[in-house]
Design a protein around this motif. Structure first.
Motif, mmCIF file in Angstrom:
data_model
loop_
_atom_site.group_PDB
_atom_site.id
_atom_site.type_symbol
_atom_site.label_atom_id
_atom_site.label_comp_id
_atom_site.label_asym_id
_atom_site.label_seq_id
_atom_site.Cartn_x
_atom_site.Cartn_y
_atom_site.Cartn_z
ATOM 1 N N SER A 63 -38.024 81.851 65.815
ATOM 2 C CA SER A 63 -37.002 81.689 66.857
ATOM 3 C C SER A 63 -35.932 80.692 66.414
ATOM 4 O O SER A 63 -35.540 79.812 67.168
ATOM 5 C CB SER A 63 -37.627 81.246 68.179
ATOM 6 O OG SER A 63 -38.455 82.254 68.684
ATOM 7 N N ALA A 64 -35.494 80.837 65.176
ATOM 8 C CA ALA A 64 -34.493 79.915 64.641
ATOM 9 C C ALA A 64 -33.097 80.495 64.852
ATOM 10 O O ALA A 64 -32.873 81.675 64.627
ATOM 11 C CB ALA A 64 -34.736 79.665 63.154
ATOM 12 N N VAL A 65 -32.203 79.646 65.318
ATOM 13 C CA VAL A 65 -30.847 80.105 65.632
ATOM 14 C C VAL A 65 -29.873 79.537 64.601
ATOM 15 O O VAL A 65 -29.844 78.332 64.367
ATOM 16 C CB VAL A 65 -30.424 79.621 67.034
ATOM 17 C CG1 VAL A 65 -29.010 80.089 67.354
ATOM 18 C CG2 VAL A 65 -31.404 80.127 68.076
ATOM 19 N N PHE A 66 -29.104 80.398 64.000
ATOM 20 C CA PHE A 66 -28.087 79.982 63.038
ATOM 21 C C PHE A 66 -26.732 80.508 63.462
ATOM 22 O O PHE A 66 -26.629 81.614 63.977
ATOM 23 C CB PHE A 66 -28.402 80.523 61.642
ATOM 24 C CG PHE A 66 -29.593 79.891 60.998
ATOM 25 C CD1 PHE A 66 -29.450 78.770 60.214
ATOM 26 C CD2 PHE A 66 -30.862 80.412 61.205
ATOM 27 C CE1 PHE A 66 -30.553 78.173 59.625
ATOM 28 C CE2 PHE A 66 -31.970 79.826 60.627
ATOM 29 C CZ PHE A 66 -31.818 78.697 59.831
ATOM 30 N N GLU A 67 -25.728 79.700 63.198
ATOM 31 C CA GLU A 67 -24.370 80.174 63.391
ATOM 32 C C GLU A 67 -23.887 80.713 62.052
ATOM 33 O O GLU A 67 -24.155 80.113 61.016
ATOM 34 C CB GLU A 67 -23.512 78.995 63.830
ATOM 35 C CG GLU A 67 -22.100 79.342 64.152
ATOM 36 C CD GLU A 67 -21.326 78.072 64.512
ATOM 37 O OE1 GLU A 67 -21.864 77.226 65.259
ATOM 38 O OE2 GLU A 67 -20.200 77.944 64.019
ATOM 39 N N GLY A 360 -37.078 76.503 69.807
ATOM 40 C CA GLY A 360 -37.469 77.564 68.892
ATOM 41 C C GLY A 360 -38.884 78.038 69.165
ATOM 42 O O GLY A 360 -39.660 78.305 68.255
#
Ligand code: SF4
Ligand code: SF4
Lengths: 484, 592
Positions: A63-67, A360
């Motif tokens: 559940s990792a969020v990257f821009e 996450g």
């Protein structure tokens, strides 16, 4: 603390259709970390693109969020092999060895339950049209839990708790205050027993609010209680479905009785839990009305199962419900900008989703049911959760004898990676596969899953900017919470 | 960068972690932040971030040793043997066969270890060289000396001889180790552990968290307060400004303007004394009785406030630059240039104002006389006042130089010729928010003048506010980043100046508004008078030297700056003399 099952994608998990999971950290923490993951053949999608400005990439497993930059997003969208390979190298860092992913594909050792809810009264003074509790009797005769049963369940809960740990005791029904004496006694009993073994104890109660008396207010104020009130919105909205047996509405009596507690909550946290029916999907208004009535936390959930099919959400309703959720979320953001963040999130569906995205969280199950959390029926038998008390399909223990093998039998096949169509859903580790009670009852339907994914998509898109704008909501200082 | 260069760059897709799991992934490849130089006590006590001996306690795979430097049995004692250590099970490629042979050796040693008979390393062998761990007389080397030898091992194969030392007198200390090893000596063929991963620099995971620092003091408890060499005390805040509730902040920097929030308090103050703390006292022993006790530190160290930019924070942090960075950038670099030239004029102006005020204050010697009996602290107060004025004036001169540096950097960046901006000084003070500009006046340091100085340095007003659009412009891509930094520094120093003047205000206000005792009667001198004319010439000469000096990069110019500095000292004494005769230097005369 949130008023939902704690699942980020839980706009549907029906914990609000009458009774409510005890909230708090205990039933929701899926902390098992089994060592080796089995070699799985086909895995579902491992990333998800969130369109927007800037675009985001969501790596499913952690559940990792990257821009990312728009060009990169476009290349990923077009499945450009080079871009995908580049992202895969990021994934390999995120899932680096030495940092094992949570126990996503195998059920690790089950923890001893750290939260129970006691179904103290199998009856209710109201007759709400969508209540799965069937006037609290769950299909059986109206009965109340004897004191001895409640105490025994508390003993059993504390038996496995280690000094320094915390447990949670919830009261559900029917309407639990119909059995006031047992509620009061159990609070005193559990407090004393827990103190004697150096265990912390918290309480929760899910009530329709119409029977709250001054003694109850005093009890809630003096103890670490989460009081969840089943109240649907303003007077008209609420009285449409939550009525007495003679058909008269209950809103005024709820608000009148809760007023002292809303004004002066003491140690407790009072939140409203609104059940949304298909005849009125204006969620923002419900939240607004409940805030005006004095609630500082409001959560909603849709009616999906229940005795009256006319009020349950179906087909096209889900898209409308999503629009309603998003509008309520936008209203919440406007409110935070205007009123500041001291009181935390008002609209808890948004707060929960944001917190889980921030951390996450990646879970193999939708909630703590049968995992760290169990419900106890009037006779002392154990069920997976408050919503399944009395249903033999969910029985996981005879009176005074919760059974670990039975819990495992229930949970093992329900890991989200073993579910269809969840295995191939990008939202699987945020959603966890949806409420067991509902899935068994009504299956998974596309509309409902699209709602979950749509809501998560919206929340993911909103997350980076909200974290930047309101950092204190994501790293709250405990002192603030206590004084607010 | 030109377009050509840009297009030659390989296409890199940048990706930014946004939530905690994403951020964690990018932090985990490396050592914890506490191991980075910037989190060490660094400049005060370099090298004391961890205890190096702890690193060498595991210099040999499968062994843990202790360096014993005191007591009866000295040397490198074996503390623990672990034939199953990860690095032996999965050795680096070049050591696979060595590891295979080493494990049985270690197992054999392990079987012979006992509490009664300690084992010691008696010799080291590397690249054909052998060092016995004994001195000339054959006595065992003490742990510290032996440790130095072990430190000198290179990464690569190493052989150790380890020997049991049965309780004396079986082998009296002082006897050389016989060259034909006694049978009980065990030979271990291994390698010097590589302490960090050659690729990532990550510490060998064998070291447990806390292991490298375990022999140091415990900073979060008593040593944090009482460390007698002020080692630990050096890396925590001491005297700080109190936190300000967010709503009350009125300066763009997030700082309050109210004096009560400008007092300095002790960071380690006793949390139970009171909500509101008094000003910190000047020395550590003075403050001691009001500090947190051991018990309180142990219990509540986590309540100690985070200090940013000298101020305790509460809730969320507003960077100093927040307001500045929101200013509207100039649309052209010409406009930007024009503004910097204006600002240089302003820096010049305020330097003159402060200098004029400086010489209007009597000397400490005079203060001794005048104050005797009635004003016991007068001498101290004028010393402080003169120091503050000189310091701030010097600061402004520095800013003048930096402003020229900005102009120079800008000229370089856009390929224009550089022209220094030293003269003329501005003669009008710009309007503070909501007010009108007004002609500047050289004036003695009355309380009115001081109030004006405070206003000038208040960050939102006058000058620093003027830098906002400059920093906002320089922040844009296309300008060299160090120029933004430079401009920010100028703006931030204003806050220091502001605080100095605030302190001064508090100090001088008891002396009253009318003819305060700390002032000389000084009037601007007449430029026609020869000695005044000479002072003005000196002033003009300094400016010429500066103009030359600011043409950066040339030896000659550095020389000019040094000359200017000397001339400034000369002018300072001259001004002091004139002031004693009642004359101030009419700095504005050349420009009027
Ligand atoms: S498919 Fe499964 S995991 Fe995906 S949203 Fe539906 S219930 Fe949740
Ligand atoms: S199974 Fe029970 S606890 Fe889990 S989401 Fe459904 S109602 Fe809530």
């Amino acid at each position: 603390m949130s008023a939902s099952c704690g699942t980020a994608g839980c706009p549907t998990a029906g914990c609000g259709s009458g009774t409510q999971a005890p909230t708090g950290p205990v039933p929701l923490a899926l902390t098992s970390r089994p060592g080796a993951l089995p070699a799985t053949a086909a895995r579902g999608p491992w990333f998800h693109l969130v369109e927007g400005c800037p675009p985001l990439v969501f790596l499913v497993e952690r559940s990792a969020v990257f821009e990312v930059e728009p060009g990169f997003a476009a290349a990923l969208h077009a499945s450009d092999p080079e871009a995908v390979a580049q992202l895969a190298s990021v994934r390999d860092v995120v899932e680096a060895p030495g940092h094992p992913p949570e126990g996503l594909r195998e059920l690790g050792p089950l923890p001893a339950p750290r939260a129970i809810s006691l179904n103290v009264a199998q009856s209710c003074n109201l007759a709400c049209s969508y209540c799965y509790a069937d006037e609290g009797r769950f299909g059986g005769a109206a009965r109340r839990m004897p004191l001895a049963v409640a105490r025994r369940a508390v003993d059993e809960l504390l038996r496995t708790a280690l000094p320094g740990e915390a447990v949670l005791v919830g009261f559900i029904g029917g309407e639990p205050l119909l059995n006031r004496a047992v509620v009061h006694d159990t609070v005193a009993y559990a407090t004393a027993r827990a103190a004697s073994c150096s265990v912390g104890v918290g309480f929760s109660i899910t009530t329709n609010g119409t029977l709250v008396r001054a003694v109850d207010v005093a009890l809630f104020r003096a103890n670490p209680f989460t009081v969840t009130v089943s109240v649907d919105g303003g007077v008209q909205t609420h009285d449409r479905h939550r009525h007495r047996r003679n058909g008269s509405g209950s809103w005024h009596s709820v608000i009148e009785r809760l007023h002292p507690l809303l004004d002066e909550p003491g140690r407790c946290l009072v939140s409203a839990r609104a059940t949304v029916t298909r005849d009125d999907l204006d969620i923002a208004r419900r939240v607004r009305d409940l805030a005006a009535a004095g609630f500082r936390e409001v959560g909603v959930s849709p009616a999906r199962t229940g005795p009256d099919p006319r009020v349950l959400l179906v087909g096209e309703d889900w898209a409308e419900y999503l629009r309603g959720l998003v509008a309520a979320a936008e209203a919440e953001i406007v409110r935070l900008r205007r009123d500041g963040t001291r009181g935390g999130w008002l609209f808890s569906n948004l707060g929960t989703a944001m917190t889980e995205i921030h951390r996450g969280t990646a879970r193999p199950l939708p909630c703590g049911a049968a995992y760290g959390y169990l419900s106890v029926d009037v006779d002392g038998a154990y069920s997976t959760c408050h919503r399944t008390v009395g249903d033999p399909r969910f029985l996981v223990g005879a009176p005074a004898a919760p059974s670990a093998p039975a819990r495992r039998r229930f949970l093992a096949p329900r890991l989200v990676d073993r579910q269809e169509p969840c295995r191939s859903c990008w939202a699987r580790y945020l959603c966890g596969g949806g409420c067991h009670a509902e899935v068994v009852q009504a299956g998974r339907d596309n509309g409902n899953c699209d709602l979950i994914r749509g809501w998560l998509d919206y929340c993911l898109g909103r997350y980076p900017a909200l974290r930047g704008e309101f950092p204190e909501l994501f790293n709250p200082t405990p002192a603030k919470v206590a004084t607010s | 960068m030109t377009d050509d260069q840009a297009s030659e760059q390989p296409m890199v897709n940048r990706i930014f972690p946004r939530n905690l799991t994403a951020e964690a992934a990018y932090n985990v490849l490396g050592n914890p932040p506490s191991t980075r130089p910037e989190s060490g006590v660094a400049n005060c006590f370099p090298g004391l971030e961890y205890d190096h001996r702890n690193l060498d306690c595991r210099f040999f795979p499968g062994l843990e040793v202790v360096y014993v430097a005191q007591g009866a049995a000295l040397g490198v004692r074996i503390r623990n043997v672990d034939p199953g250590e990860n690095i032996l099970v999965r050795p680096p490629a070049e050591y696979v066969s060595i590891a295979q042979a080493l494990r049985p050796q270690l197992r054999a040693l392990s079987a012979r270890l006992s509490a009664a008979t300690p084992w010691f390393v008696s010799a080291l062998e590397q690249s054909g060289k052998r060092i016995e761990l004994v001195d000339d007389t054959g006595a065992d080397l003490d742990g510290v000396t032996a440790w130095r030898l072990i430190r000198s091992l290179r990464p690569g194969p190493v052989t150790l001889l380890v020997t049991p030392r049965p309780a004396p007198p079986a082998q009296p200390p002082g006897q050389p180790v016989p060259s034909d090893q006694p049978p009980q000596t065990v030979r271990l063929d291994g390698w010097r552990r590589s302490y960090t991963d050659p690729q990532t620099g990550v510490l060998d995971p064998t070291y447990q968290p806390g292991e490298l620092t375990q022999s140091l003091c415990s900073p979060w408890t008593h040593d944090f307060r009482d460390c007698s060499c002020t080692y630990w005390a050096a890396n925590h805040p001491d005297i700080v400004f109190p936190a300000v509730p967010r709503a009350e902040r009125t300066q763009p920097s997030g700082a309050p303007t109210e004096a009560s929030e400008q007092i300095r308090i002790n960071w380690l103050r006793d949390p139970d004394v009171a909500e509101v703390h008094g000003q910190a006292l000047p020395s550590q022993p003075d403050n001691r009785p009001f500090e947190a006790s051991y018990f309180q530190i142990n219990q509540r160290w986590q309540d100690l406030s985070i200090v940013l930019e000298g101020r305790e924070t509460e809730g969320s942090y507003v960077p100093r630059s927040a307001a500045r960075d929101q200013a509207v950038p100039f649309s052209t670099s010409d406009e930007l240039r024009g503004r910097i030239v204006q600002l240089a004029g302003l820096e010049h102006l305020v330097t003159l104002l402060y200098l004029y005020a400086l010489f209007s204050v009597i000397s400490p010697a005079q203060a001794q006389e005048r104050g005797a009996g009635r004003w016991p602290t007068l001498a101290d107060d004028v010393t402080f006042a003169r120091n503050v004025l000189l310091e701030v004036a010097t600061g402004e001169m520095q800013h003048l130089r930096w402003a020229n540096h900005l102009l120079w950097g800008l000229a370089e960046a856009i390929g224009h010729p550089f022209e220094p901006a030293v003269v003329p000084p501005a003669l009008v003070l710009p309007a503070p928010p909501g007010g009108d500009g007004r002609p500047a006046q050289l004036a003695p340091l009355t309380l009115d003048t001081l109030a004006l100085f405070v206003d000038i340095e208040r960050s939102s007003a006058y000058i620093d506010g003027q830098y906002a659009r400059v920093t906002a412009t320089l922040r844009q891509p296309g300008y060299p980043p160090h120029l933004y930094q430079l401009a920010s520094n100028i703006a931030e120093e204003g806050e220091e100046h502001f605080l100095h003047f605030r302190d001064l205000q508090r100090l001088l206000s008891p002396y009253g508004e009318k003819d305060p005792v700390y002032l000389r009667s000084v009037r601007p001198g007449d430029p026609a008078q020869p000695e005044i004319g000479a002072a003005l010439d000196a002033y003009r000469h300094i400016l010429t030297l500066l103009e030359t000096g600011y043409q950066l990069g040339d030896r000659q110019n550095q020389k000019a700056l040094a000359e200017a500095r000397t001339a400034m000292f000369a002018l300072q004494s001259r001004a002091e003399q004139l002031a004693q005769q009642g004359h101030g230097i009419p700095f504005f005369a050349p420009w009027q």
